[in-house]
Scaffold this motif. Sequence first.
Motif, PDB file in Angstrom:
ATOM      1  N   VAL A   1      46.577 141.697  25.705  1.00 39.74           N
ATOM      2  CA  VAL A   1      45.127 141.681  25.492  1.00 39.74           C
ATOM      3  C   VAL A   1      44.447 141.197  26.764  1.00 39.74           C
ATOM      4  N   THR A   2      43.169 141.510  26.880  1.00 38.30           N
ATOM      5  CA  THR A   2      42.387 141.102  28.048  1.00 38.30           C
ATOM      6  C   THR A   2      41.383 140.037  27.637  1.00 38.30           C
ATOM      7  N   GLN A   3      41.251 139.020  28.472  1.00 41.78           N
ATOM      8  CA  GLN A   3      40.280 137.945  28.246  1.00 41.78           C
ATOM      9  C   GLN A   3      39.439 137.787  29.506  1.00 41.78           C
TER      10      GLN A   3
ATOM     11  N   PHE B   1      52.507 134.139  27.801  1.00 41.35           N
ATOM     12  CA  PHE B   1      52.034 133.742  29.119  1.00 41.35           C
ATOM     13  C   PHE B   1      50.654 134.322  29.369  1.00 41.35           C
ATOM     14  N   GLN B   2      50.000 133.761  30.356  1.00 37.38           N
ATOM     15  CA  GLN B   2      48.695 134.242  30.802  1.00 37.38           C
ATOM     16  C   GLN B   2      48.798 134.584  32.278  1.00 37.38           C
ATOM     17  N   ASP B   3      48.360 135.780  32.610  1.00 37.63           N
ATOM     18  CA  ASP B   3      48.443 136.226  33.998  1.00 37.63           C
ATOM     19  C   ASP B   3      47.592 135.319  34.881  1.00 37.63           C
ATOM     20  N   VAL B   4      48.078 135.096  36.102  1.00 34.70           N
ATOM     21  CA  VAL B   4      47.375 134.192  37.016  1.00 34.70           C
ATOM     22  C   VAL B   4      46.363 134.928  37.881  1.00 34.70           C
TER      23      VAL B   4
ATOM     24  N   GLY C   1      36.887 141.736  35.878  1.00 35.66           N
ATOM     25  CA  GLY C   1      36.647 140.307  35.699  1.00 35.66           C
ATOM     26  C   GLY C   1      37.405 139.705  34.534  1.00 35.66           C
ATOM     27  N   SER C   2      38.587 140.251  34.251  1.00 35.24           N
ATOM     28  CA  SER C   2      39.370 139.774  33.110  1.00 35.24           C
ATOM     29  C   SER C   2      40.810 139.528  33.536  1.00 35.24           C
ATOM     30  N   THR C   3      41.526 138.795  32.694  1.00 30.45           N
ATOM     31  CA  THR C   3      42.933 138.503  32.923  1.00 30.45           C
ATOM     32  C   THR C   3      43.728 138.926  31.704  1.00 30.45           C
ATOM     33  N   ILE C   4      45.028 139.079  31.860  1.00 34.83           N
ATOM     34  CA  ILE C   4      45.894 139.588  30.802  1.00 34.83           C
ATOM     35  C   ILE C   4      46.585 138.431  30.089  1.00 34.83           C
TER      36      ILE C   4
ATOM     37  N   THR D   1      38.047 130.443  17.262  1.00 44.16           N
ATOM     38  CA  THR D   1      38.900 131.590  17.557  1.00 44.16           C
ATOM     39  C   THR D   1      38.149 132.598  18.411  1.00 44.16           C
ATOM     40  N   THR D   2      38.920 133.392  19.122  1.00 49.36           N
ATOM     41  CA  THR D   2      38.371 134.484  19.921  1.00 49.36           C
ATOM     42  C   THR D   2      39.118 135.760  19.572  1.00 49.36           C
ATOM     43  N   GLU D   3      38.394 136.820  19.352  1.00 48.15           N
ATOM     44  CA  GLU D   3      38.991 138.111  19.011  1.00 48.15           C
ATOM     45  C   GLU D   3      39.028 138.975  20.267  1.00 48.15           C
ATOM     46  N   LEU D   4      40.224 139.368  20.680  1.00 48.90           N
ATOM     47  CA  LEU D   4      40.408 140.099  21.925  1.00 48.90           C
ATOM     48  C   LEU D   4      41.079 141.439  21.655  1.00 48.90           C
ATOM     49  N   PRO D   5      40.603 142.519  22.297  1.00 46.54           N
ATOM     50  CA  PRO D   5      41.233 143.828  22.102  1.00 46.54           C
ATOM     51  C   PRO D   5      42.478 143.959  22.969  1.00 46.54           C
ATOM     52  N   GLY D   6      43.421 144.746  22.499  1.00 47.05           N
ATOM     53  CA  GLY D   6      44.635 144.961  23.277  1.00 47.05           C
ATOM     54  C   GLY D   6      45.466 146.090  22.707  1.00 47.05           C
ATOM     55  N   ARG D   7      46.623 146.299  23.302  1.00 44.42           N
ATOM     56  CA  ARG D   7      47.545 147.338  22.841  1.00 44.42           C
ATOM     57  C   ARG D   7      48.965 146.787  22.808  1.00 44.42           C
ATOM     58  N   THR D   8      49.736 147.361  21.904  1.00 45.75           N
ATOM     59  CA  THR D   8      51.123 146.942  21.764  1.00 45.75           C
ATOM     60  C   THR D   8      51.992 147.637  22.808  1.00 45.75           C
TER      61      THR D   8
END
Length: 400
Positions: A218-220, A265-268, A275-278, A55-62
């Motif tokens: 979230v950002t990855q 979905f994952q942003d392209v 250096g991150s994607t949404i 698993t990966t824990e990613l920060p984000g907002r609602t």
Amino acid sequence: MQASKQIKMIVAAGAVAAVWILAGCGQNSTGKAPSQAGPPEVSVVEMKPQRVAITTELPGRTSAYLVAEVRPQVGGIIQQRLFKEGADVKAGDVLYQIDPATYQAAWDSAKAQLARAEANISTTRVRAERYKELVEIKAVSRQEYDDAAAALKQAEADIEAGKAAVETARINLAYTKVTAPIAGRIGKSSVTVGALVMAGQGMPLATIQQIDPVYVDVTQSSATLLRLQQSMASGALKRDSANRAKVKLILEDGTPYPLEGALQFQDVTVDPTTGSTILRIVFPNPKRILLPGMFARAVLEEGVSEQAILVPQQGVSRDPKGNPFALIADAEGKVQQRMLSLDRTIGDKWLVLAGLAPGDRVIVEGMQRVRPGVSVKVVPYDAGKSTEGKSAAPPAAKSN
């Protein structure tokens, strides 16, 4: 002479006493010489491959699932506000009533114009049909017939224009009732009764947000994404049959959200500044626990490693350059140093990418008393005994 003789006797007596004292110090209470100390004792954990969900824990907002800013379509004075701020509204509910007097009058005028046009067309149609018969027997001129036919077409056009005017007036009158375009929770009103509003004004009257379900963005990092793709391609990680990732949520106070989300979905595009994607995740929110703008951490299940090697965190040290290593006890009971390549923490353990193999015995207690190459006495590590009487440490944060 007598004094010199006494001094020699005192010196001789002191020498004899010193010999006896040294002899006594070389023996223990039983009169035997002490035995040599044995090899130092260390506690070890044997490495065993196991099935682990990565698993990966990613920060984000609602953010709200749907957002609609309510604006007037016609201008006028607000007569009524028909909703309670902060309440849930349904699509089509009337929110504001704009003074309809002028729009009612315009609708009535348009209907009257249409009725006049419909009344005039009867005589115009009869005249055009009569002239058509008369022109065949040359009772009227061709020009008179053409004028009558044109008048009929003009009257028909007036009726169509009248119908359009009536429909426009009806729509404008209906727009005096400002309705909710979507279902959701409405916020505060920016205007009060008696305020003048204009069609298409920049400031919304109110904002409606649908928060069931709700988005979590979230950002990855792109580096994490590439590592995940490489692990999937090599077979180190496996997804389920539908190739979908399960997502859980941890709220900003540290409590887990009870419902599971789905990756939408994952942003392209990778943001060049970070250096991150949404990643956008959808969570059901029937109890309205999640509100737009809340901070949260999404725990994204990347896949499953069937042969993962996990080593306790207390068994990993770092050299002066910060490189991780572990001390192991080989089959002969001698200490060896292994340089490690680590991925992330899973609970209170490190996920090892390279450096350890199944069957290796990692020293987790007593490392301060040993060094590579020395012989040790190996005992199994007892986690319960090790933590007895100690307060539990908080779980380590997961690496992104």
